[in-house]
Design a protein around this motif. Structure first.
Motif, short mmCIF file in Angstrom:
data_model
loop_
_atom_site.label_atom_id
_atom_site.label_comp_id
_atom_site.label_asym_id
_atom_site.label_seq_id
_atom_site.Cartn_x
_atom_site.Cartn_y
_atom_site.Cartn_z
N PRO A 49 1.13 -1.45 0.37
CA PRO A 49 0.08 0.06 0.02
C PRO A 49 0.58 1.57 0.26
N GLU A 50 2.21 1.18 0.21
CA GLU A 50 2.66 2.48 0.50
C GLU A 50 3.53 2.69 -0.21
N THR A 51 4.12 1.83 -1.38
CA THR A 51 4.92 1.45 -2.70
C THR A 51 4.33 2.13 -3.69
N GLN A 52 5.16 3.15 -4.24
CA GLN A 52 5.03 4.26 -5.41
C GLN A 52 4.80 3.63 -6.26
N LEU A 53 3.90 3.28 -6.93
CA LEU A 53 4.09 1.47 -8.66
C LEU A 53 4.10 2.98 -9.64
N SER A 54 5.19 2.74 -10.64
CA SER A 54 5.18 2.96 -11.57
C SER A 54 5.78 1.80 -12.95
N LEU A 55 5.74 2.27 -13.81
CA LEU A 55 6.54 1.81 -15.16
C LEU A 55 7.34 1.24 -15.02
N GLY A 56 8.52 1.70 -14.27
CA GLY A 56 10.17 1.33 -13.97
C GLY A 56 9.48 0.01 -13.26
N LEU A 57 8.82 -0.04 -12.38
CA LEU A 57 8.77 -1.58 -11.22
C LEU A 57 8.74 -2.63 -12.05
N ILE A 165 -4.63 -13.71 -2.84
CA ILE A 165 -5.70 -12.17 -2.17
C ILE A 165 -5.69 -11.79 -1.51
N PHE A 166 -4.39 -11.39 -0.84
CA PHE A 166 -4.23 -10.73 0.13
C PHE A 166 -3.13 -9.88 -0.90
N PHE A 167 -2.19 -10.43 -2.25
CA PHE A 167 -1.91 -8.90 -3.11
C PHE A 167 -2.18 -8.46 -4.04
N LEU A 168 -3.85 -8.53 -4.24
CA LEU A 168 -5.15 -8.05 -5.21
C LEU A 168 -5.83 -7.24 -3.59
N ILE A 169 -5.82 -7.42 -2.92
CA ILE A 169 -6.54 -6.45 -1.30
C ILE A 169 -4.95 -5.49 -1.12
N ALA A 170 -3.94 -5.68 -1.24
CA ALA A 170 -2.68 -4.60 -0.28
C ALA A 170 -2.81 -3.57 -2.11
N ILE A 171 -2.99 -4.10 -3.60
CA ILE A 171 -2.64 -3.75 -4.88
C ILE A 171 -4.20 -3.14 -4.76
N GLY A 172 -5.35 -2.67 -4.00
CA GLY A 172 -6.24 -2.15 -3.86
C GLY A 172 -6.21 -1.35 -2.78
N MET A 173 -5.65 -1.34 -1.91
CA MET A 173 -4.87 0.14 -0.59
C MET A 173 -4.77 0.54 -1.27
N ASN A 174 -3.31 0.06 -1.47
CA ASN A 174 -2.63 1.42 -2.75
C ASN A 174 -3.06 2.14 -3.95
N ILE A 175 -4.06 1.54 -4.37
CA ILE A 175 -5.30 2.36 -5.69
C ILE A 175 -5.79 3.83 -4.82
N PHE A 176 -6.44 3.28 -3.62
CA PHE A 176 -7.15 4.47 -3.19
C PHE A 176 -6.71 4.90 -1.99
N HIS A 177 -5.17 4.51 -1.71
CA HIS A 177 -3.94 5.60 -0.68
C HIS A 177 -4.63 4.90 0.54
#
Length: 301
Positions: A49-57, A165-177
Motif C-alpha cells: 500500500p505504501e509503495t509508489q507504483l510506476s512503470l519502472g517497477l 488474495i492479499f496481494f490483490l487487497i494490497a494493490i487495491g489499498m495502494n490505488i485508493f491510498h
C-alpha cells in the motif's frame, strides 16, 4: 551485518534441529504453511500500500515471468529431445523456473539494500513469483502431472491462494491510498518480523546433502539454469535499460539469482512431479546459492 549473521545462524539451527528426535517429520511443511497463510499476507499489507507504483517497477517484476517462461521453453524442449518423463520435465519447469524471492530473497535483499530494496523485492515476489506459482505453475502441474484436473478446480486453487488474495487487497489499498496505522500495523509488523527466523530454520530442516544426491544429472540441469543461466541473462539484458547503479537493476539481478522456490517444490511434490528431484533442487540449491549470491552481489555492487 546483523541480518546476514541471522540468516546463517537460522540456517545452521535448522540443520542442527534435524538431530532432535522430538522434531516432527512434517515440521518444515507446518512452518511453510504458517509463512504462506500468515507472514506473506502480512508483508503484502504492510509494504505494497505504501509503495509508489510506476512503470519502472515492471522491470524487476518481469524477471520472474521471463525466468518461468524461459524455463518452460528450455526444459519442455529438452524433456522431449532427451526422453525425460513428464514428471521430471514438469518438475524442472516449475522448480528452477521460480526463484525463492521471499523466504530467502526478502531477508537477503533487506540485509544488502535496506527497506527500499525490500519493497522492490516484495513486488517481484507478489506480482511475479507468487502469481505464477498460484496460477501458471498449477496449470503446468496439471499438464505434466498424472491425471487431468478440471478447469474449475485449477481456477479455484488460483483464486483461493492466500498470498494472491492479499496481494490483490494490497494493490487495491495502494490505488485508493489506504494505509494501516496504530495497532493493526503493529500486529502485522510483529508477524512480518518472524519471516527470517522461521523461513530459514525451515530451510535448514530440509537440507540433506550426501554423495548419492549429488549424482543426479537432472539436479544439475535445474541448478545450472537457476543459479547461472537466467541470472546471466538478466544481468546483461537489464544493463541495456537500467543504470548499473540503479537499485532496480541490483535487486532484479539478485532476486533472479536466488535459489529455487520452496513453494514451487511443494506444488511439484503435491502433484507427484518427481518429488525427490523437487526436494533436492531446494535442499541443495539453497546452500549452494549462498555462495553464488556472493559472486552476484560483487558483480552488481
Amino acid at each position: 551485518m546483523t541480518n546476514l549473521v541471522l540468516v546463517i545462524l537460522c540456517l545452521i539451527i535448522g540443520v542442527l534441529l534435524q538431530k532432535v528426535k522430538e522434531m516432527p517429520d512434517d515440521a518444515p511443511k507446518a512452518l511453510n504453511t504458517y509463512l504462506i497463510y500468515i507472514v506473506l499476507p502480512a508483508l503484502a499489507l504492510l509494504h505494497i500500500p505504501e509503495t509508489q507504483l510506476s512503470l519502472g517497477l515492471l522491470l524487476p517484476v518481469l524477471t520472474a515471468w521471463i525466468s518461468f517462461g524461459l524455463s518452460w521453453v528450455v526444459f519442455g524442449t529438452l524433456g522431449k529431445k532427451l526422453g525425460w518423463s513428464k514428471a521430471t520435465t514438469g518438475c524442472l519447469i516449475i522448480v528452477p523456473g521460480l526463484a525463492n524471492t521471499s523466504f530467502i530473497g526478502f531477508p537477503i535483499i533487506e540485509a544488502l539494500y535496506g527497506s527500499e530494496g525490500l519493497k522492490i523485492a516484495l513486488l517481484v515476489d507478489q506480482a511475479g513469483s507468487f502469481i505464477i506459482v498460484s496460477s501458471i505453475a498449477i496449470i503446468v502441474a496439471s499438464i505434466y502431472g498424472q491425471g487431468k484436473k478440471r478447469k474449475r478446480d485449477v481456477t479455484k486453487k488460483i483464486l483461493t491462494f492466500p498470498p494472491f488474495i492479499f496481494f490483490l487487497i494490497a494493490i487495491g489499498m495502494n490505488i485508493f491510498h489506504v494505509q494501516l496505522s496504530g495497532m493493526p500495523q503493529e500486529i502485522l509488523e510483529a508477524f512480518a518480523a518472524t519471516l527470517t527466523p522461521i523461513a530459514l530454520i525451515g530451510v535448514g530442516l530440509q537440507v540433506k546433502i550426501n554423495s548419492s544426491t549429488l549424482s543426479s544429472i537432472h539436479l544439475w540441469y535445474g541448478l545450472g539454469y537457476k543459479l547461472l543461466v537466467i541470472p546471466v541473462l538478466i544481468f546483461f539484458a537489464y544493463r541495456l535499460v537500467l543504470s548499473p547503479d540503479n537499485i532496480l537493476y541490483k535487486v532484479s539481478v539478485m532476486e533472479t539469482a536466488m535459489a529455487p522456490m520452496i513453494t514451487g517444490s511443494i506444488i511439484a511434490i503435491n502433484n507427484n512431479l518427481n518429488p525427490k528431484l523437487a526436494s533436492l533442487l531446494v535442499g541443495i540449491g539453497i546452500p549452494i546459492s549462498f555462495g553464488t549470491l556472493i559472486g552476484w552481489y560483487y558483480l552488481v555492487g
